[in-house]
Design an enzyme around this catalytic site. Sequence first.
Site, PDB file in Angstrom:
ATOM      1  N   ARG A  71       1.527   1.764  -3.094  1.00  0.00           N
ATOM      2  CA  ARG A  71       0.347   1.397  -3.887  1.00  0.00           C
ATOM      3  C   ARG A  71       0.098   2.379  -5.025  1.00  0.00           C
ATOM      4  O   ARG A  71      -0.512   2.013  -6.034  1.00  0.00           O
ATOM      5  CB  ARG A  71      -0.878   1.220  -2.984  1.00  0.00           C
ATOM      6  CG  ARG A  71      -0.774  -0.025  -2.119  1.00  0.00           C
ATOM      7  CD  ARG A  71      -2.014  -0.220  -1.272  1.00  0.00           C
ATOM      8  NE  ARG A  71      -2.303   0.908  -0.415  1.00  0.00           N
ATOM      9  CZ  ARG A  71      -1.729   1.115   0.780  1.00  0.00           C
ATOM     10  NH1 ARG A  71      -0.836   0.260   1.233  1.00  0.00           N
ATOM     11  NH2 ARG A  71      -2.026   2.170   1.489  1.00  0.00           N
ATOM     12  N   GLU A 108      -2.309   9.941   8.062  1.00  0.00           N
ATOM     13  CA  GLU A 108      -3.451   9.572   8.917  1.00  0.00           C
ATOM     14  C   GLU A 108      -2.910   8.790  10.117  1.00  0.00           C
ATOM     15  O   GLU A 108      -3.389   8.922  11.229  1.00  0.00           O
ATOM     16  CB  GLU A 108      -4.439   8.719   8.112  1.00  0.00           C
ATOM     17  CG  GLU A 108      -5.756   8.462   8.826  1.00  0.00           C
ATOM     18  CD  GLU A 108      -6.658   7.488   8.077  1.00  0.00           C
ATOM     19  OE1 GLU A 108      -6.206   6.877   7.097  1.00  0.00           O
ATOM     20  OE2 GLU A 108      -7.809   7.334   8.509  1.00  0.00           O
TER      21      GLU A 108
HETATM   22  P1  AMP Z   1      -3.077  10.734   3.563  1.00  0.00           P
HETATM   23  O1  AMP Z   1      -1.728  11.371   3.484  1.00  0.00           O
HETATM   24  O2  AMP Z   1      -3.639  10.783   4.937  1.00  0.00           O
HETATM   25  O3  AMP Z   1      -4.013  11.263   2.510  1.00  0.00           O
HETATM   26  O4  AMP Z   1      -2.861   9.188   3.317  1.00  0.00           O
HETATM   27  C1  AMP Z   1      -2.764   8.716   2.055  1.00  0.00           C
HETATM   28  C2  AMP Z   1      -1.764   7.593   1.947  1.00  0.00           C
HETATM   29  O5  AMP Z   1      -1.859   6.659   3.009  1.00  0.00           O
HETATM   30  C3  AMP Z   1      -2.002   6.853   0.686  1.00  0.00           C
HETATM   31  O6  AMP Z   1      -0.733   6.542   0.139  1.00  0.00           O
HETATM   32  C4  AMP Z   1      -2.763   5.634   1.098  1.00  0.00           C
HETATM   33  O7  AMP Z   1      -2.290   4.530   0.400  1.00  0.00           O
HETATM   34  C5  AMP Z   1      -2.516   5.485   2.591  1.00  0.00           C
HETATM   35  N1  AMP Z   1      -3.731   5.384   3.398  1.00  0.00           N
HETATM   36  C6  AMP Z   1      -4.169   6.291   4.311  1.00  0.00           C
HETATM   37  N2  AMP Z   1      -5.274   5.883   4.924  1.00  0.00           N
HETATM   38  C7  AMP Z   1      -5.575   4.698   4.377  1.00  0.00           C
HETATM   39  C8  AMP Z   1      -6.637   3.772   4.577  1.00  0.00           C
HETATM   40  N3  AMP Z   1      -7.605   3.989   5.470  1.00  0.00           N
HETATM   41  N4  AMP Z   1      -6.647   2.650   3.815  1.00  0.00           N
HETATM   42  C9  AMP Z   1      -5.674   2.423   2.901  1.00  0.00           C
HETATM   43  N5  AMP Z   1      -4.656   3.264   2.672  1.00  0.00           N
HETATM   44  C10 AMP Z   1      -4.593   4.387   3.398  1.00  0.00           C
END
Ligand code: AMP
Length: 183
Positions: A71, A108
């Site tokens: 995305r 996450e």
């Molecule tokens: P993080 O590494 O935990 O900051 O996760 C960020 C990545 O995971 C990004 O590329 C987001 O597109 C995706 N992502 C993580 N959590 C979500 C969520 N709750 N909704 C949509 N995309 C998420």
Amino acid sequence: MPSSERGDRARIERLVLDHLRTIPDFPEPGIAFRDITPLLADGTAFRAVSEYWAQAVRDSGADFVVGIEARGFIVAAPAAALAGVGFVPLRKPGKLPGVTISESYALEYGQATLEMHEDAIKPGSRVVIMDDVLATGGTAHAAAALMERAGGEVVNLMFLMELDGLDGRAMIGPRPIDVLARV
Ligand code: AMP
């Protein structure tokens, strides 16, 4: 920041929030997935958001905009093209045809690796990193670490949304960050 820019920012933030759909328990129980496809499906709103980020990219003086698969590509590529700045994809493993460097990190939900072509940027380049959502910050931190290993200077990290309560900013450290909406 002039009040006209603040007003524009508030309008763009509202556009993002008004076009956001939250899907509970996707891709796993307990995750509230922030779905940007309604924003992408509205051409007027998507253009306004892309033009907003293109101006932010111009203001940053970046040489490259880096998008994180998948995305992140969708938000970063229009901003780069409108600003007249190069676009660099950070991809999932095994997708790029040339010689790559990589960085692994915790998500996450789950574990992941990002790759980029080792010659994608020249040392000393100013780079902006873009993604849709800042959650734990692991992805953005890995992207920034990869760019810095390649000799780039991360001048800003830009996100449509930041998830409240996860403190993704702490992972990014002192690097500049620009987030439109908190959800
Ligand atoms: P993080 O590494 O935990 O900051 O996760 C960020 C990545 O995971 C990004 O590329 C987001 O597109 C995706 N992502 C993580 N959590 C979500 C969520 N709750 N909704 C949509 N995309 C998420």
